[in-house]
Enzyme design. Structure first.
Site, short mmCIF file in Angstrom:
data_model
loop_
_atom_site.label_atom_id
_atom_site.label_comp_id
_atom_site.label_asym_id
_atom_site.label_seq_id
_atom_site.Cartn_x
_atom_site.Cartn_y
_atom_site.Cartn_z
CG HIS A 90 -1.89 1.15 1.21
ND1 HIS A 90 -3.16 1.06 0.65
CD2 HIS A 90 -1.78 2.42 1.66
CE1 HIS A 90 -3.77 2.22 0.77
NE2 HIS A 90 -2.96 3.07 1.39
CB CYS A 91 2.02 3.42 -2.62
SG CYS A 91 3.05 4.87 -2.90
N PRO A 92 1.37 5.17 0.35
CG PRO A 92 2.78 6.10 1.96
CD PRO A 92 2.56 4.86 1.15
CG ASN A 116 -5.53 2.74 -4.81
OD1 ASN A 116 -5.79 1.68 -4.25
ND2 ASN A 116 -6.30 3.24 -5.76
#
Length: 353
Positions: free
Chosen positions: A69-71, A75
């Protein structure tokens, strides 16, 4: 050229953000009912976890071929947007390298035109150029400071994002994700720990870096497959990886140790009242903390010197219980006399996982 970089970077950035990774349909089950025994069941999505999918706590959905999960894109990076995300990681450093070249050449030429060489000293006059006519854009002290600051940002972005791109390409060329690399590492550790003599072969590595590359990058921009069924190498089972995950999950439950909370803990990231060492050694991870009340039961699965990670048993009467996972300070708990999972004394040493 700089505008071209900008357009391509923003296109891939917003594609990764808004296209999304793709989610396992709610209530999904495999076509053959007997295959359910090879899969984990997600209570949140009320469906089985398809091969290579994992549940994301931030998205609250099971993500197909989840990498992480990439901040920065708010997403997950997964099946549908893995290529866009990786291209963004490639183009951003290239654009920053081009911008750095512009900044360096600008400062060099402007400063060179403002240097006066004397017999005893060298002076820099930022008011006007000495040799060339007035530039189209005036270059003064504020412009020099802004250019120097922008150069630092560009070089920092090049290094940081460039390293992320290298990490992503390593897993793509082996047709893995970051999570699957960790699963493979734990599989080897499990086999070595129990001396089972098994040989774990990652099933989705096609044996060729080019074939693995084409699993993510296609001319159409649409990744191969449907995100639920995946081609496997010869000699591997369609559910080889999910079977290994079930083994690791069972092994973790067997080796988990039951603790009881002896102090209240509010769940804050850096607790001030739990000691200086606990405050400064808080785990550097996005994994949550769990609040504890005196008397709570926790199944610890791994730990650091001053912190532990485990599952709080909220309903011990139910089969399997409803658990809340997270980190908590080690000084807030004490080991129970008997391990609830194995019903054996836990005085002996157990490995943390």
């Amino acid at each position: 050229m700089l505008l071209n970089w900008t357009v391509m970077i923003l296109y891939n950035y917003f594609s990764a953000m808004f296209v999304g990774p793709g989610y396992v349909p709610l209530g999904w089950t495999p076509e053959k009912s007997q295959d359910c025994m090879y899969l984990q069941y997600c209570k949140v999505c009320q469906s089985y976890k398809a091969p290579r999918s994992h549940h994301c706590r931030k998205c609250n959905r099971c993500v197909m071929k989840m990498d992480h999960h990439c901040p920065w894109i708010n997403n997950c990076c997964g099946y549908q947007n893995h290529a866009s995300f990786t291209l963004f990681l490639l183009l951003a450093p290239l654009g920053c390298i081009h911008a750095s070249f512009i900044f360096v050449m600008t400062m060099y030429t402007q400063l060179y035109n403002r240097i006066s060489f004397g017999w005893s000293s060298v002076k820099i006059d930022m008011s006007a150029a000495k040799r060339d006519p007035r530039p189209i854009i005036p270059f003064g002290l504020s412009a020099f400071a802004a250019s120097l600051f922008a150069l630092g940002l560009a070089l920092g972005t090049t290094i940081a994002v460039g390293m992320l791109f290298i990490i992503q390409m390593k897993v793509i060329l082996t047709n893995k994700t970051s999570i699957e690399s960790w699963i493979e590492e734990k599989a080897k550790d499990r086999i070595q720990y129990y001396q089972t003599g098994e040989i774990f072969i990652f099933p989705y590595d096609m044996g060729s870096k080019w074939k693995n590359f084409k699993q993510v990058f296609t001319w159409s921009g649409i990744p191969e497959g449907d995100g639920l069924d995946w081609p496997v190498r010869d000699g591997c089972h369609q559910y080889s990886l999910t079977i290994e995950q079930l083994k690791q999950k069972a092994d973790k439950r067997v080796r988990s140790v039951r603790y009881r909370a002896v102090e209240d803990y509010s769940g804050v990231c850096c607790p001030v009242t739990k000691g200086v060492k606990t405050f400064f050694t808080t785990p550097c991870t996005e994994e949550p903390r769990i609040a504890l009340s005196k008397g709570d039961l926790i199944l610890a699965t791994r730990g650091l010197k001053h912190w532990m990670y485990g599952e709080k048993i909220l309903d011990p009467a139910a089969d399997g219980g409803i658990r809340e996972r997270g980190w908590f300070p080690r000084k807030c708990v004490e080991k129970c006399q008997y391990d609830s999972e194995t019903d054996q004394p836990v005085d002996g040493e157990k490995k943390n996982r």
